[in-house]
Scaffold this active site. Structure first.
Site, short mmCIF file in Angstrom:
data_model
loop_
_atom_site.label_atom_id
_atom_site.label_comp_id
_atom_site.label_asym_id
_atom_site.label_seq_id
_atom_site.Cartn_x
_atom_site.Cartn_y
_atom_site.Cartn_z
N CYS A 12 4.11 3.68 -3.38
CA CYS A 12 4.54 4.31 -2.14
C CYS A 12 3.74 5.59 -2.01
CB CYS A 12 6.02 4.67 -2.21
SG CYS A 12 7.09 3.25 -2.44
N ARG A 44 -0.91 2.94 0.58
CA ARG A 44 -0.07 2.80 -0.61
C ARG A 44 1.22 2.02 -0.34
NH1 ARG A 44 -1.48 6.30 -4.62
NH2 ARG A 44 0.55 6.04 -5.55
N TRP A 64 6.51 0.90 0.04
CA TRP A 64 6.24 -0.50 -0.30
C TRP A 64 7.47 -0.92 -1.08
CZ3 TRP A 64 5.69 -3.75 -4.54
CH2 TRP A 64 5.03 -4.96 -4.31
N ASN A 67 8.17 7.70 -5.56
CA ASN A 67 7.20 6.64 -5.82
C ASN A 67 7.38 6.23 -7.27
OD1 ASN A 67 4.93 4.99 -5.97
ND2 ASN A 67 3.59 6.69 -6.48
N GLY A 68 7.64 4.95 -7.50
CA GLY A 68 7.84 4.48 -8.87
C GLY A 68 9.07 3.60 -8.95
N GLU A 95 -13.72 -13.21 -7.42
CA GLU A 95 -13.55 -12.08 -6.52
C GLU A 95 -13.78 -12.49 -5.07
OE1 GLU A 95 -12.20 -9.38 -6.56
OE2 GLU A 95 -13.09 -8.11 -5.01
N LYS A 149 -11.04 -11.98 -2.12
CA LYS A 149 -11.31 -11.21 -0.89
C LYS A 149 -10.89 -12.04 0.32
CE LYS A 149 -11.58 -7.86 -1.72
NZ LYS A 149 -11.49 -7.52 -3.10
N GLU A 175 -6.92 -12.39 0.42
CA GLU A 175 -6.07 -11.21 0.65
C GLU A 175 -6.22 -10.62 2.04
OE1 GLU A 175 -6.52 -7.74 -1.91
OE2 GLU A 175 -8.66 -8.10 -2.06
N HIS A 216 -11.94 -32.71 -12.04
CA HIS A 216 -10.83 -33.08 -12.93
C HIS A 216 -9.50 -32.94 -12.20
CE1 HIS A 216 -13.42 -33.61 -16.39
NE2 HIS A 216 -14.09 -32.54 -15.97
N LYS A 276 -2.22 -0.65 -2.18
CA LYS A 276 -3.48 -0.48 -2.90
C LYS A 276 -3.27 -0.29 -4.40
CE LYS A 276 -8.03 1.12 -2.79
NZ LYS A 276 -8.69 -0.17 -2.71
O1 M6R Z 1 -6.44 0.24 -9.05
P1 M6R Z 1 -6.75 -0.97 -9.84
O2 M6R Z 1 -8.21 -1.26 -9.90
O3 M6R Z 1 -6.15 -0.96 -11.22
O4 M6R Z 1 -6.07 -2.17 -9.07
C1 M6R Z 1 -6.08 -3.46 -9.59
C2 M6R Z 1 -5.75 -4.47 -8.52
O5 M6R Z 1 -4.46 -4.25 -8.02
C3 M6R Z 1 -6.75 -4.44 -7.36
O6 M6R Z 1 -8.06 -4.64 -7.82
C4 M6R Z 1 -6.40 -5.52 -6.33
O7 M6R Z 1 -6.59 -6.78 -6.87
C5 M6R Z 1 -7.24 -5.28 -5.07
N1 M6R Z 1 -6.40 -4.93 -3.98
C6 M6R Z 1 -7.97 -6.44 -4.61
O8 M6R Z 1 -8.76 -6.14 -3.50
#
Ligand code: M6R
Length: 591
Positions: free
Chosen positions: A2, A27, A75, A99-100, A467, A471, A474, A490, A586
């Site tokens: 958050c 966030r 969040w 936050n937490g 990756e 992308k 997401e 398989h 994020k």
């Molecule tokens: O801040 P971090 O690199 O530790 O975050 C890890 C993942 O949450 C982050 O890479 C996530 O997969 C991304 N939003 C993907 O785009």
């Protein structure tokens, strides 16, 4: 997970609180709220949805006179995203944003309910407010200091008290900085939220309580006043704005040549000892999401180039599994934010076992940066879009350097100087790819109506596919998955239907013929093939994009932007909220 911002000073707090929330929206963005303090009363306004909805609501409200306030963008973890659960929460004289996660909230709540406290929301935050209020007898520092001893889990709190004219904050395992302005002071989850007002900040360590007034900032540990250093941030106001770009994600992709070259040049000119891991017999690369996928690229490079035993593991598994440390092991943690809860826990597990850690991290003030035994900073600058792009690219690049320097130290790399020289000019290849971005815009339009997609590759190409696939899913909400090209037949190949997009990455010289055969197998089942390669001789089935062929160490870097652009433009063709995809935040600061 958050975002928190707080203000005390010469002005009405609304403008800076809303400004700050907008910068922190990455966030969390399912609800938000503010609390401002008047003479002896507190006004709270909350809204579900985006900050703009809160802003509209504030405009329609008759506001009390104030120069002190806290705000929050959420969040949701405990309880659904509605107005009641939105922060701030007020219990008695205490109003707070959080936050937490308070892990023992249920036990504490039961106890407080038995004592007659009535809770309105389903949140752990309201429980924390009640605990602090229970200790509050007129001295906020004392109440906070005592209350946090009862709380298990992670927290960054911003607090105001009904009968005090100061702003208070405390943190443990969740980020929070203190901004030092002129006749005004701030708290925020991240410096970008307040950079418009000040670049001076203070870092709080776990369980330190800060008390802020217009002209004074005092920090306390266990009730005793302590000295803290004031630092200056090097981020600019432009870093926190998207300028003429439609989305932060595109802006951040377009920044890749600059941030990559800046960071590579720094480390290529003066290679740090940290890039040589030849002292270790085994490397564990531990991270989450894209950071883990960067680690997967790193694993292949370390094994193949530096001949070093290496595993990758997602941090949420690593932290709980039995790990056998029977060789001299280094745990490499990869994290953009440096605040990912599972990655922090994995790091602490390694420390408890007496294992060395090396963090590859972007946010220099983060928990991981501060706690890891050693850190390599990727210097991507602030990354605002929820989907990581430039930070992932730099994480991959750091593994290129680790593999290169370790291979050199083990006398396995004869062309070291030549490769270093290539690294110093790599941005020219990236610039060329980014100039071609409209080519990927067309691909995005083509993928507009697709529901499923597959990414295939072998070896290092498979790692990059992970990756690419993330992308696409997401930001564009397309179901997609990455497979080792040889694995598809398989079982998964039964899913291939007419015109289903299959994105094939083919750069690895020694196995490219094998991947090409797998491409032919899916094409025979009527899949539509999009090939990204470094080899012009590879057949173009439907779409082909060829990047420069460079050394194996740096080759993965050139494949990244095309895959990011395909994800971005597919989402753009669907008019989606690219910078804030649904259900995401994020930095995942909770388990
Ligand atoms: O801040 P971090 O690199 O530790 O975050 C890890 C993942 O949450 C982050 O890479 C996530 O997969 C991304 N939003 C993907 O785009």
């Amino acid at each position: 997970m958050c975002g928190i911002v707080g203000y005390v000073g010469k002005n009405n707090p609304i403008e800076s609180l809303i400004d700050g929330l907008k910068k922190l929206e990455y966030r969390g963005y399912d609800s938000s709220g503010i609390a401002i303090k008047g003479n002896n009363n507190i006004q709270i306004i909350k809204s579900t949805g985006r900050i703009i909805e809160l802003e509209d609501k504030i405009k329609e409200t008759k506001l009390i006179k104030s120069n002190l306030g806290i705000a929050h963008t959420r969040w949701a973890t405990h309880g659904e995203a509605n107005e009641i659960n939105a922060h701030p929460h007020k219990v008695g004289k205490v109003t707070l944003v959080h936050n937490g996660i308070i892990e023992n909230a249920r036990d504490l709540k039961n106890k407080l309910v038995n004592e007659g406290i009535v809770f309105r929301s389903e949140t752990d935050t309201e429980v924390a407010a009640a605990v602090i209020n229970a200790y509050y007898k007129g001295n906020p520092i004392q109440a906070i200091t005592k209350a946090i001893k009862q709380l298990k889990g992670s927290f960054a709190f911003g607090l105001i008290f009904e009968d005090q004219d100061k702003l208070y904050a405390v943190r443990k395992d969740s980020p929070l900085i203190v901004g030092i302005g002129e006749d005004e002071n701030f708290i925020a989850s991240d410096i970008a939220a307040i950079i418009k007002y000040t670049d001076k900040y203070m870092l709080l360590d776990d369980n330190e309580v800060v008390e802020l007034s217009k002209n004074e900032v005092n920090v306390y540990k266990d009730g005793e006043k302590i000295d803290k250093k004031v630092e200056t941030s090097n981020i600019s106001i432009e870093d926190a704005n998207k300028g003429s770009y439609k989305h932060f994600m595109l802006k951040e992709i377009m920044e890749e040549p600059i941030v990559l070259q800046r960071t590579l040049n720094k480390y290529l000119k003066k290679p740090s000892k940290l890039f040589d891991v030849s002292d270790y017999e085994e490397i564990h690369i531990v991270a989450c999401g894209s950071a883990l996928y960067a680690g997967m690229v790193g694993r292949v490079l370390l094994e193949e180039k530096a001949n070093i035993r290496c595993i990758t593991e997602c941090a949420s598994e690593y932290r709980y599994k039995k790990v056998i440390y029977d060789r001299k092991t280094l745990v490499i943690l990869v994290s953009q934010s440096g605040e990912t809860a599972d990655t922090i826990a994995a790091m602490r597990k390694a420390h408890e076992e007496g294992i060395d850690t090396l963090a590859i991290v972007n946010v220099t003030t983060s928990t991981i940066a501060r706690e890891a035994k050693n850190s390599i900073f990727i210097e991507a600058g602030p990354e605002i879009a929820v989907a990581t792009t430039k930070a992932y690219l730099l994480q991959v690049a750091m593994f290129s350097l680790i593999a290169l320097n370790t291979a050199k130290s083990k006398e396995l790399e004869k062309n070291y100087e030549k490769i270093v020289d290539e690294g110093k000019h790599i941005s020219k290849y990236l610039n060329k790819i980014l100039k071609d971005k409209d080519i990927f815009k067309e691909v995005g339009k083509e993928l507009k109506n697709c529901k499923d997609a597959f990414y295939i590759g072998r070896g290092i190409d498979y790692a990059i596919c992970k990756e690419g696939s993330l992308k696409l899913k997401e930001v564009s909400y397309t179901h997609s998955d990455a497979y080792e090209a040889g694995e598809l037949k398989h079982g998964t190949i039964s899913l291939i239907e007419d015109d289903m997009p299959v994105i094939a990455v083919i750069t690895d010289e020694k196995i490219k013929d094998k991947t090409e055969s797998n491409v032919i197998e899916v094409e025979a089942r009527a899949a539509k093939i999009f090939t990204i390669t470094n080899d012009d001789s590879i057949k173009n089935h439907h779409f082909k994009y060829v990047v420069e062929k460079i050394s194996d160490y740096f080759q993965p870097i050139l494949i990244v932007p095309p895959l990011q652009l395909i994800g971005y433009y597919t989402a753009d063709s669907r008019n989606l909220d690219i910078d804030k995809p649904r259900n995401l935040a994020k930095s995942v600061t909770v388990e």
